[in-house]
Design an enzyme around this catalytic site. Structure first.
Site, short mmCIF file in Angstrom:
data_model
loop_
_atom_site.label_atom_id
_atom_site.label_comp_id
_atom_site.label_asym_id
_atom_site.label_seq_id
_atom_site.Cartn_x
_atom_site.Cartn_y
_atom_site.Cartn_z
N SER A 89 5.72 -6.26 -7.07
CA SER A 89 4.88 -6.69 -5.96
C SER A 89 5.02 -8.20 -5.77
CB SER A 89 3.43 -6.25 -6.20
OG SER A 89 2.67 -6.38 -5.03
N HIS A 132 1.59 2.33 -5.11
CA HIS A 132 2.05 0.97 -5.45
C HIS A 132 1.74 0.65 -6.91
CE1 HIS A 132 3.26 -3.09 -4.47
NE2 HIS A 132 2.11 -3.59 -4.88
N GLU A 175 3.79 3.83 -1.30
CA GLU A 175 3.26 2.49 -1.54
C GLU A 175 1.99 2.21 -0.72
OE1 GLU A 175 4.50 0.07 -3.52
OE2 GLU A 175 6.59 0.53 -3.90
#
Length: 523
Positions: free
Chosen positions: A217, A429, A337
């Site tokens: 991320s 995610h 995600e």
């Protein structure tokens, strides 16, 4: 409750890795540190890689760690960098979350290595945590590096300054800086940590000539930044971006950062830079607290790296820009995600698509069924996946063509076990990280043999990449991205090369949208 659950999760993981403690001492460039060995692994925790950025050193380039005498205790991780305390939501339970204590005195890292004397030199993996550049930390339970290190790797996790402490750009800070820059302290911390790893890897049995920088991320966006930063030149040999290549995080100019600093100074009543440095850390956190929006529109992160012409010369989303470290790159995304609770009906899906894609909205709506609520929800998730996977493919093809950088792209599609009594969120995610680190099994979830098999699959690929720069395995080739090939590697229950986007027509529509100036990133 979250804090207590995190403590329990961390204790359970530590217990599983440490059936019998022993002591081990390693000499670093700043002094000796004593770790703990058990279960075939030695852990050295909370090692300072830079001086504390506190007091007058708030918003300065990281300085070298202060040497210490004697043997430092390395049995506990240091606090995460100053940030707002986060609670769990959706699929995110305690093991995914950075917990207190938080502190400005936070520039530490953790090292795991196979126990005993290492024969030869092992590959080194440095992991940069995510958190939207505003939170997170190396002490998140799922980032424990012991199980991965047991397979013959030196694993390093780092803290770096986040939020306003890591990314405040201010004209007076620029004027006083030896670099004539400001607003990228978090990136400079990462660069300092990589320098520390290069200097100390051999002491832990690692190969200083085989360092892979990785992140997830915001950590993956950091990896993208480090590949183009002149100050990071030569500090790593390979790179991994989990949920991050082509992310399309806004990279504001330093002048835009100055405007943000002016607003913050007024909010906290600081008339000068000295006043800003004197503001209590919690007051700065409260004044700049970011609450993620759960909407279909792209999130806007304020405290992020800046284009300053020094640390970060340009937005790395521009695939054709000059790359200082054109090392082999492994990167990709999870299949689910985006969590978007705002789209539950066909009308909501149509509104969201038109709002995001503008003139391309009708073309995309014609390609994604949404005659009823179930179709609208499914198409909303699939369109998001197709968008960032198309972005990954096109960005990788552009980078490969312009810089000749080998890129190995993936999609991780294994659904992470749901919280007990809760709904499944699919491959959400950051849900791939427990398989990478081998930390599956913690938290209030039911894990199966498939989860443990996937951890081995991920680690086998990872180890091949760390050792050779290629993630191929015997009989299981993983080719790099190339022009004319729209496939990526699927990592999951049915592994193999698959189309990056669900249909060719959808890929072409998204390609045309990007050509018109639209962004295909994760956000």
């Amino acid at each position: 409750m979250i804090r207590k659950a995190i403590g329990v999760a961390a204790f359970c993981l530590a217990a599983s890795l440490q059936p019998a403690l022993a002591q081990s001492v390693v000499k670093t460039t700043a002094g000796a540190i004593q770790g703990a060995a058990s279960g075939g692994v030695e852990a050295f925790l909370g090692i300072p890689y830079a001086a504390p950025p506190v007091g007058d050193d708030r918003w300065r380039e990281p300085r070298p760690a202060r040497p210490w005498e004697g043997v430092r205790d390395g049995s506990a991780m240091g606090p995460s960098c100053q940030q707002a305390e986060a609670g769990g939501w959706g699929p995110y339970s305690a093991e995914f979350i950075a917990a207190p204590p938080f502190s400005e005195d936070c520039l530490t890292l953790n090292v795991w290595k196979p126990a005993g004397k290492v024969r030869g030199r092992l590959p080194v993996l440095v992991f940069i945590h995510g958190g939207g550049f505003g939170g997170g930390g190396s002490a998140v339970p799922l980032y424990n590096g012991g199980r991965l290190a047991a397979r013959g790797v030196v694993v390093v996790t780092i803290n770096y300054r986040v939020g306003v402490f890591g990314f405040l750009a201010h004209p007076q800070l620029t004027a006083e800086s030896p670099l004539r820059s400001s607003g990228n302290y978090g990136l400079l911390d990462q660069i300092a940590a990589l320098g520390w790893v290069r200097a100390n890897a051999a002491a832990f049995g690692g190969d200083p000539a085989n360092i892979t920088v990785s992140g997830e991320s915001a950590g993956a966006a950091s990896v993208n930044d480090l590949m183009v930063s002149p100050l990071a030149k030569g500090l790593f040999d390979k790179a991994i971006a989990f949920s991050g290549p082509s992310m399309a995080v806004d990279v504001p100019s330093i002048e835009e950062g100055y405007a943000v600093a002016k607003t913050i100074a007024a909010k906290v009543g600081a008339a000068s830079l000295a006043d800003l440095r004197a503001v209590p850390p919690q007051k700065l956190v409260d004044a700049t607290r970011y609450v993620p929006g759960e909407s279909s529109g792209p999130a806007r992160l304020v405290h992020v790296p800046h284009r300053d012409g020094v640390v970060l010369p340009f937005d790395p989303f521009r695939a054709g820009g000059p790359v200082v470290n054109a090392v082999p790159l492994l990167g990709g995304y999870n299949a689910a995600e985006m969590i978007d609770p705002t789209v539950r009906t066909p009308a909501q899906f149509e509104a969201a698509v038109k709002a995001r894609y503008g003139d391309f909205g009708p073309r995309l709506l014609a390609l994604y069924p949404h005659a009823n609520d179930a179709e609208a929800v499914a198409s909303n998730t699939l369109l998001a996946r197709d968008r960032y996977m198309a972005g990954l493919l096109l960005w990788s093809q552009d980078r490969t063509r312009s810089v000749k950088q080998p890129i190995y792209a993936y999609v991780h599609d294994h659904a992470y076990p749901a919280l007990r009594g809760g709904q499944s969120w699919g491959a959400f995610h950051s849900s791939g990280l427990p398989y990478v680190f081998g930390t599956v099994g913690i938290g209030d979830r039911t894990f199966t043999a498939a989860d443990h098999a996937l951890a081995k699959q991920w680690q086998d690929r990872l180890l091949a990449f760390l050792r050779t720069g290629k993630p191929s395995l015997p009989g299981r080739a993983w080719p790099p991205v190339k022009a004319g090939d729209a496939r990526v590697m699927r990592i999951g229950d049915r592994a193999g090369m698959v189309s990056s986007v669900s249909t060719p027509a959808r890929l072409q529509a998204l390609r045309d949208y990007a050509a018109s100036g639209g962004k295909l990133g994760l956000l």
